[in-house]
Design a protein around this motif. Structure first.
Motif, short mmCIF file in Angstrom:
data_model
loop_
_atom_site.label_atom_id
_atom_site.label_comp_id
_atom_site.label_asym_id
_atom_site.label_seq_id
_atom_site.Cartn_x
_atom_site.Cartn_y
_atom_site.Cartn_z
N ALA A 199 0.83 -1.19 0.00
CA ALA A 199 0.00 0.00 0.00
C ALA A 199 0.87 1.25 0.00
CB ALA A 199 -0.93 0.02 1.21
N PHE A 200 0.32 2.30 -0.60
CA PHE A 200 0.96 3.61 -0.57
C PHE A 200 0.17 4.49 0.38
CE2 PHE A 200 1.28 8.02 -1.95
CZ PHE A 200 2.65 8.18 -2.06
N PHE A 201 0.89 5.23 1.24
CA PHE A 201 0.25 6.05 2.26
C PHE A 201 0.64 7.52 2.10
CE2 PHE A 201 0.79 1.83 3.98
CZ PHE A 201 -0.42 1.56 4.60
N LYS A 202 -0.35 8.38 2.21
CA LYS A 202 -0.13 9.82 2.29
C LYS A 202 -0.77 10.26 3.60
CE LYS A 202 -0.67 14.12 -0.33
NZ LYS A 202 -1.23 14.76 -1.55
N VAL A 203 0.08 10.35 4.64
CA VAL A 203 -0.42 10.49 6.01
C VAL A 203 -0.55 11.96 6.40
CG1 VAL A 203 0.06 9.94 8.42
CG2 VAL A 203 0.64 8.30 6.63
N GLN A 204 -1.71 12.28 6.97
CA GLN A 204 -1.92 13.62 7.53
C GLN A 204 -1.07 13.78 8.78
OE1 GLN A 204 -3.81 16.13 6.35
NE2 GLN A 204 -4.53 14.97 4.58
N LYS A 205 -0.60 15.01 9.01
CA LYS A 205 0.21 15.26 10.20
C LYS A 205 -0.64 15.04 11.45
CE LYS A 205 3.44 18.49 8.07
NZ LYS A 205 4.56 17.55 8.13
N GLY B 36 3.83 12.27 9.69
CA GLY B 36 3.06 12.76 8.55
C GLY B 36 3.97 12.77 7.33
N THR B 37 3.70 11.93 6.36
CA THR B 37 4.60 11.81 5.21
C THR B 37 3.95 10.97 4.11
OG1 THR B 37 6.84 11.17 4.55
CG2 THR B 37 5.73 9.75 6.14
N GLN B 38 4.70 10.68 3.05
CA GLN B 38 4.24 9.81 1.98
C GLN B 38 5.24 8.67 1.82
OE1 GLN B 38 3.04 11.77 -1.71
NE2 GLN B 38 2.78 13.70 -0.62
N PHE B 39 4.73 7.46 1.83
CA PHE B 39 5.63 6.31 1.76
C PHE B 39 4.88 5.10 1.22
CE2 PHE B 39 3.55 6.27 5.80
CZ PHE B 39 3.34 4.94 6.12
N ASN B 40 5.65 4.10 0.83
CA ASN B 40 5.07 2.85 0.29
C ASN B 40 5.62 1.68 1.10
OD1 ASN B 40 3.58 1.77 -2.34
ND2 ASN B 40 5.24 0.36 -1.89
N VAL B 41 4.72 0.76 1.46
CA VAL B 41 5.10 -0.44 2.20
C VAL B 41 4.67 -1.66 1.41
CG1 VAL B 41 4.93 -1.74 4.36
CG2 VAL B 41 4.81 0.76 4.40
N LYS B 42 5.59 -2.58 1.23
CA LYS B 42 5.29 -3.83 0.53
C LYS B 42 5.73 -5.00 1.39
CE LYS B 42 6.05 -6.23 -3.88
NZ LYS B 42 6.65 -6.11 -5.24
N GLU B 43 4.80 -5.88 1.67
CA GLU B 43 5.10 -7.07 2.48
C GLU B 43 4.48 -8.28 1.79
OE1 GLU B 43 4.10 -10.29 4.89
OE2 GLU B 43 2.58 -8.73 4.80
#
Length: 305
Positions: free
Chosen positions: A148-154, A171-178
């Protein structure tokens, strides 16, 4: 009707000679005669009405004094115990788990949604996310199986839990793959903290953390402008072939088999999600492999063997 009357008179022994002669001439008389014979052999029980009435009064009197007696039955005990356990379990679920939310995607499917704090999530194919709505603002914690790709609110700490490692941000934008034996985190904006086997790793923008088969990959940067699955394209750098084939299965919902192929051979490149043939050529040609499609089954083989 005349025949029925004759039968009743005959059974009651009130029939006249003329009526009897008429009844004997009927085709059913032999059967009636047998019924009368066998019924005469049955003894009806003799009942003493006065004694029965007295016994009933005595039994009623004793019952009212002693109350109703229910014999102890272990089956009843198990039944009541099971009912109590079910009640307690249901109560716990209703009190603590009614606010759980799950998002799941099938093969070749992606899904966009917002979390309770308006953080944005794009869930890749064959993936699942679950979290509790209750007190989300105080405990931004979710579980990911897949990518999933996340664009997290602060806000307060935001944690993505996976079976291999955990990712924490503010609060940031990142991608996690498992996936099976594969764990990867990419930071597109801000700073991401990754916990792996009690070790904390800080990932600034443009950094990648990857674990393959329990071994940390030494590659630590990536091109944030490079296309990703968010643009319907998968890209890899020095990645074992079997992980590439797994991703093709996820994106296209095909089953892949291989013959005489080294699945640990490293592949660098990518494939589009829009066309299965173009995707397969992008992977097989650089590795000098061939493929065949039969329905929803793909066979990849080494044409030199």
């Amino acid at each position: 009707m005349e025949k029925e009357n004759d039968i009743l008179k005959w059974l009651n022994r009130e029939i006249s000679d003329e009526e009897l002669m008429r009844l004997k001439e009927s085709k059913d008389f032999n059967t009636l005669d047998k019924i009368a014979h066998y019924s005469s052999q049955i003894e009806t029980p003799k009942v003493d009405v006065n004694k029965s009435l007295a016994d009933l009064k005595l039994k009623t009197k004793n019952t009212s004094k002693k109350g109703k007696v229910i014999p102890f039955n272990f089956k009843n005990l198990y039944k009541y115990a099971a009912a109590i356990i079910l009640l307690l379990t249901t109560s716990y679920f209703l009190l603590f788990n009614t606010n759980n939310t799950n998002f799941k995607t099938a093969f070749s499917e992606t899904k966009n949604f917002n979390l309770p704090d308006n953080s944005e999530v794009v869930l890749n194919s064959n993936s699942e996310i679950s979290y509790a709505n209750k007190d989300w603002q105080e405990n931004r914690n979710l579980t990911l199986n897949g990518e999933a790709f996340f664009k997290v609110q602060k806000g307060k700490k935001f944690t993505v839990n996976t079976e291999i490692g955990d990712v924490t941000v503010l609060g940031t934008q990142f991608n996690v793959k498992e996936r099976v034996n594969y764990f990867e985190v990419k930071t597109y904006e801000g700073l991401v903290s990754v916990t792996y086997k009690n070790t904390l790793i800080k990932l600034p923008k443009g950094s990648i953390f990857k674990v393959v088969n329990g071994v940390i990959d030494t590659t630590n940067t990536f091109n944030i402008n490079e296309k990703s699955w968010l643009q319907k394209e998968s890209n890899f750098k020095s990645t074992a072939l079997h992980f590439i084939l797994d991703e093709i299965e996820n994106q296209f919902a095909y089953t892949i088999e291989t013959k005489n192929v080294d699945l640990d051979i490293l592949y660098s490149g990518g494939f589009t999600h829009s066309d299965i043939n173009i995707a397969l050529k992008s992977v097989t040609i650089p590795l000098q492999l061939s493929y065949k499609i039969d329905g929803k089954k793909i066979t990849i083989f080494n044409h030199d063997k």
